[in-house]
Design an enzyme around this catalytic site. Structure first.
Site, mmCIF file in Angstrom:
data_model
loop_
_atom_site.group_PDB
_atom_site.id
_atom_site.type_symbol
_atom_site.label_atom_id
_atom_site.label_comp_id
_atom_site.label_asym_id
_atom_site.label_seq_id
_atom_site.Cartn_x
_atom_site.Cartn_y
_atom_site.Cartn_z
ATOM 1 N N TYR A 46 -11.777 -5.139 -11.190
ATOM 2 C CA TYR A 46 -11.078 -3.903 -10.831
ATOM 3 C C TYR A 46 -11.971 -2.683 -11.079
ATOM 4 C CZ TYR A 46 -6.691 -6.566 -10.476
ATOM 5 O OH TYR A 46 -5.703 -7.456 -10.125
ATOM 6 N N SER A 200 1.815 -7.995 -5.395
ATOM 7 C CA SER A 200 2.336 -7.397 -4.157
ATOM 8 C C SER A 200 3.806 -7.768 -3.943
ATOM 9 C CB SER A 200 1.494 -7.838 -2.958
ATOM 10 O OG SER A 200 1.793 -7.054 -1.812
ATOM 11 N N LEU A 202 6.460 -6.097 -3.320
ATOM 12 C CA LEU A 202 7.209 -5.392 -2.272
ATOM 13 C C LEU A 202 6.746 -5.801 -0.881
ATOM 14 C CD1 LEU A 202 7.448 -1.795 -3.794
ATOM 15 C CD2 LEU A 202 9.025 -3.722 -4.048
ATOM 16 N N GLY A 203 5.695 -6.596 -0.816
ATOM 17 C CA GLY A 203 5.214 -7.100 0.469
ATOM 18 C C GLY A 203 4.800 -5.991 1.413
ATOM 19 N N VAL A 205 6.967 -4.342 3.397
ATOM 20 C CA VAL A 205 8.185 -3.624 3.813
ATOM 21 C C VAL A 205 7.939 -2.133 4.012
ATOM 22 C CG1 VAL A 205 10.541 -3.002 3.142
ATOM 23 C CG2 VAL A 205 9.710 -5.330 2.766
ATOM 24 N N GLU A 208 4.233 -1.538 6.773
ATOM 25 C CA GLU A 208 4.165 -1.852 8.199
ATOM 26 C C GLU A 208 5.488 -1.535 8.890
ATOM 27 O OE1 GLU A 208 3.019 -5.905 8.713
ATOM 28 O OE2 GLU A 208 1.129 -5.696 7.597
#
Length: 287
Positions: A46, A200, A202-203, A205, A208
């Site tokens: 990171y 991730s 929340l994907g 949503v 996109e």
């Protein structure tokens, strides 16, 4: 629980994101603790191998007791950047490298041990016996407490798990990426007692605008008043409803969103509401 219900992901705390100052990082750590987020997720790469050290300096100044938090880090990815002399991005899971990498993380994080070490991504050249030797030494020396993997399939976990205990697998899991729920990965982990951490969560949503995300927004909108919750919270509640006991890794540095995320752990979606959200994501009814 060894780890907080939600986990603070640090990938964007440093140069790969918000470039928080030492004071801002320490303040954010305290904010997380104030809302029962005690686990911090790192990886050596990171910030192109800089964020662990930035966090470590802030941690020293924070006054937070080491036993009050849990530190996770990952190793294995050889990243192309000015801080490493690599010709190509690759993976290294040799015994010596794993031990050296952990010792680097300990120095950078200003700590004597990691609560959890993860192998960041599977390598086609990894040798389970050699990994086991490194983990045995690190545990014996008190440099790591738990061991796990990240982004590993069931068969890859099986190969490693025959030589040593795997405590955690951190994978991508969300409403828009839930293949692990159908391909046997979650079943395998539940059977073997391996904890699941979801990056991730929340994907896509909010990233996109597709037919799928429009269906999801519509369905979540119909449930917001019922649960007195935001869309973010409903997405996290959907993940945490799964019996695998998934720990979402939250990547935001926004204090209010971190607070709201932790409040999502109190939401218990009704059975049919959980399936309504799943159907919205899949675009068809369940079989």
């Amino acid at each position: 629980m060894k780890y907080s219900r939600l986990i603070a992901g640090t990938m964007t705390w440093g140069s790969w994101g918000k470039q928080l100052s030492k004071k801002e990082m320490a303040d954010l750590m305290h904010h997380c603790l104030d809302h029962n987020i005690t686990t911090f997720d790192h990886a050596d790469i990171y910030g192109a191998y800089t964020t662990e050290a930035d966090f470590g300096k802030a941690f020293l100044d924070s006054g937070i007791k080491r036993e009050s938090i849990q530190l996770i880090s990952k190793c294995g990815i050889q990243y192309l950047c000015e801080n490493r002399d690599n010709k190509v991005k690759h993976y290294n899971y040799s015994k010596d490298y794993i031990i050296w990498s952990v010792e680097e993380s300990l120095r950078n994080l200003e700590t004597e041990y990691l609560d959890l070490l993860l192998l960041h991504r599977p390598s086609p050249l990894m040798v389970a016996e050699e990994i086991a030797e490194a983990i045995t030494i690190l545990k014996k020396d008190g440099k790591i407490r738990d061991f796990g993997v990240s982004n590993f399939t069931s068969s890859q976990m099986d190969m490693i798990g025959l030589r040593m205990d795997i405590d955690v697998n951190q994978i991508e899991f969300s409403l828009t990426q839930h293949s692990a729920m159908h391909d046997g990965t979650l079943d395998y982990m539940t059977t073997c007692g391996i904890k699941l951490m979801a990056w991730s969560p929340l994907g896509t949503v909010f990233r996109e605008d597709t037919e799928q995300t429009r269906r999801i927004h519509k369905q979540l909108g119909e449930l917001m008043d019922k649960y007195n919750a935001t869309e973010d919270q409903l997405l996290l509640a959907w993940i945490m409803k799964h019996p695998a006991g998934i720990h979402p890794v939250i990547g935001t540095t926004n204090k209010e969103r971190l607070k709201q995320a932790m409040e999502a752990s109190k939401i218990d979606l009704e059975l049919e509401d959980w399936f309504l959200v799943l159907v919205a994501a899949q675009g068809h009814k369940v079989p």
